[in-house]
Design a protein around this motif. Structure first.
Motif, PDB file in Angstrom:
ATOM      1  N   ASN A  70       5.683  -4.816   3.492  1.00 52.52           N
ATOM      2  CA  ASN A  70       5.009  -6.033   3.054  1.00 52.52           C
ATOM      3  C   ASN A  70       4.221  -6.685   4.187  1.00 52.52           C
ATOM      4  OD1 ASN A  70       5.824  -5.978   0.329  1.00 52.52           O
ATOM      5  ND2 ASN A  70       7.844  -6.761   0.904  1.00 52.52           N
ATOM      6  N   GLN A  71       4.487  -6.276   5.416  1.00 51.30           N
ATOM      7  CA  GLN A  71       3.677  -6.684   6.559  1.00 51.30           C
ATOM      8  C   GLN A  71       2.674  -5.591   6.931  1.00 51.30           C
ATOM      9  OE1 GLN A  71       4.051  -9.785   8.323  1.00 51.30           O
ATOM     10  NE2 GLN A  71       5.223 -10.230   6.474  1.00 51.30           N
ATOM     11  N   TYR A  72       3.120  -4.354   6.805  1.00 50.54           N
ATOM     12  CA  TYR A  72       2.326  -3.211   7.250  1.00 50.54           C
ATOM     13  C   TYR A  72       1.124  -2.946   6.351  1.00 50.54           C
ATOM     14  CZ  TYR A  72       1.453   1.617   8.764  1.00 50.54           C
ATOM     15  OH  TYR A  72       0.875   2.767   9.232  1.00 50.54           O
ATOM     16  N   ILE A  73       1.295  -3.046   5.033  1.00 47.78           N
ATOM     17  CA  ILE A  73       0.189  -2.765   4.113  1.00 47.78           C
ATOM     18  C   ILE A  73      -0.978  -3.736   4.307  1.00 47.78           C
ATOM     19  CG2 ILE A  73      -0.500  -2.693   1.677  1.00 47.78           C
ATOM     20  CD1 ILE A  73       2.257  -1.511   1.050  1.00 47.78           C
ATOM     21  N   PRO A  74      -0.753  -5.056   4.284  1.00 47.50           N
ATOM     22  CA  PRO A  74      -1.896  -5.954   4.543  1.00 47.50           C
ATOM     23  C   PRO A  74      -2.460  -5.792   5.944  1.00 47.50           C
ATOM     24  CG  PRO A  74       0.145  -7.208   4.398  1.00 47.50           C
ATOM     25  CD  PRO A  74       0.457  -5.818   3.925  1.00 47.50           C
ATOM     26  N   ALA A 108       6.597   2.764  -1.110  1.00 48.69           N
ATOM     27  CA  ALA A 108       6.790   1.408  -0.595  1.00 48.69           C
ATOM     28  C   ALA A 108       6.798   0.405  -1.736  1.00 48.69           C
ATOM     29  CB  ALA A 108       5.674   1.064   0.379  1.00 48.69           C
ATOM     30  N   PRO A 109       7.603  -0.634  -1.636  1.00 44.83           N
ATOM     31  CA  PRO A 109       7.574  -1.687  -2.654  1.00 44.83           C
ATOM     32  C   PRO A 109       6.293  -2.503  -2.540  1.00 44.83           C
ATOM     33  CG  PRO A 109       9.007  -2.336  -0.850  1.00 44.83           C
ATOM     34  CD  PRO A 109       8.572  -0.926  -0.558  1.00 44.83           C
ATOM     35  N   ILE A 110       5.659  -2.771  -3.664  1.00 47.19           N
ATOM     36  CA  ILE A 110       4.431  -3.567  -3.671  1.00 47.19           C
ATOM     37  C   ILE A 110       4.769  -4.932  -4.258  1.00 47.19           C
ATOM     38  CG2 ILE A 110       2.041  -3.706  -4.433  1.00 47.19           C
ATOM     39  CD1 ILE A 110       2.599  -1.383  -2.540  1.00 47.19           C
ATOM     40  N   GLU A 111       5.037  -5.876  -3.389  1.00 45.70           N
ATOM     41  CA  GLU A 111       5.415  -7.218  -3.813  1.00 45.70           C
ATOM     42  C   GLU A 111       4.439  -8.202  -3.178  1.00 45.70           C
ATOM     43  OE1 GLU A 111       9.380  -7.668  -2.458  1.00 45.70           O
ATOM     44  OE2 GLU A 111      10.192  -6.036  -3.699  1.00 45.70           O
TER      45      GLU A 111
END
Length: 247
Positions: free
Chosen positions: A52-56, A126-129
């Protein structure tokens, strides 16, 4: 409207032939994202909130490469080839070219960002939240700022090779000192200080806040100020750049 459509279509055709831009926006970030994601997955598989930090963060890399390599580098190439000088005295309005370049950059950002999200979900499980509305708002500001960076590059660099050299020099600090791949808190104190001068740091943090639904908090204020200042500077220089009598 017809002229806007034709100019945008032309820019997208140029993009489809731009091997450098396609590589740095759609291939390099995707490969880095998958590599670092797999590395993290094997070392800290229990802490999936990392994504949730890495994707953005990696989407921030897409913003930078789209602004620099697709918008800025193309503008430098066009000027080096004398494209803008040949438009002097023609009925072609400079604002249409400027708008078409912005639309091309935004489309590249959207496609590149969706690619990162899909790789995260399908390739890394990965969870997409995310807070969709806040993330879109943060991405609009950050993408606008880095597309304007492309116009800043085009304003100060007149040759392809010099602009490309700057691109390579700035790519690695953007990649490793912005928080996109390595959390800022994990950096040595000296590199934390250096990271304060990395524009992408503020875009990454804003994107992470938008992703987490924390966009409208005090922690986003300085990010928005820095990106807003970059955007204003880019608009001023972009307007000056796209005046045929100054090309």
């Amino acid at each position: 409207m017809q002229s806007m459509y034709m100019h945008t279509k032309m820019e997208l055709r140029l993009l489809s032939r731009d091997i450098i831009g396609l590589f740095f926006v759609f291939i390099m970030p995707a490969l880095c994202f998958y590599f670092f994601g797999k590395l993290f997955e094997t070392q800290h598989a229990e802490d999936m909130q990392y994504f949730n930090q890495y994707i953005p963060g990696m989407i921030g890399i897409v913003l930078f490469t789209a602004g620099f390599f697709i918008v800025g580098l193309q503008a430098v190439i066009d000027r080096e080839k004398g494209v803008y000088k040949r438009l002097i005295g023609t009925p072609v309005r400079s604002v249409l070219i400027l708008q078409a370049m912005v639309i091309k950059g935004m489309l590249a950002v959207v496609v590149g960002s969706l690619e990162i999200i899909l790789i995260g979900r399908l390739g890394l499980n990965a969870p997409i939240e995310l807070n969709v509305a806040q993330f879109v708002l943060s991405m609009l500001l950050a993408a606008s700022a880095f597309i304007s960076v492309g116009f800043i590059v085009a304003r100060f660099f007149h040759r392809f090779h010099s602009a490309m050299a700057i691109g390579f020099v700035t790519l690695y600090p953007m990649l490793f000192l912005s928080g996109a791949t390595i959390p800022i808190d994990s950096l040595p104190s000296s590199l934390k200080t250096v990271s304060l001068f990395i524009p992408l740091r503020y875009a990454v943090h804003l994107l992470q806040n938008g992703w987490a639904g924390k966009l409208f908090t005090s922690s986003s204020t300085w990010d928005a100020v820095v990106l807003g200042a970059i955007l204003v500077l880019g608009i001023i220089l972009g307007r000056n750049f796209y005046k045929w009598d100054r090309a």
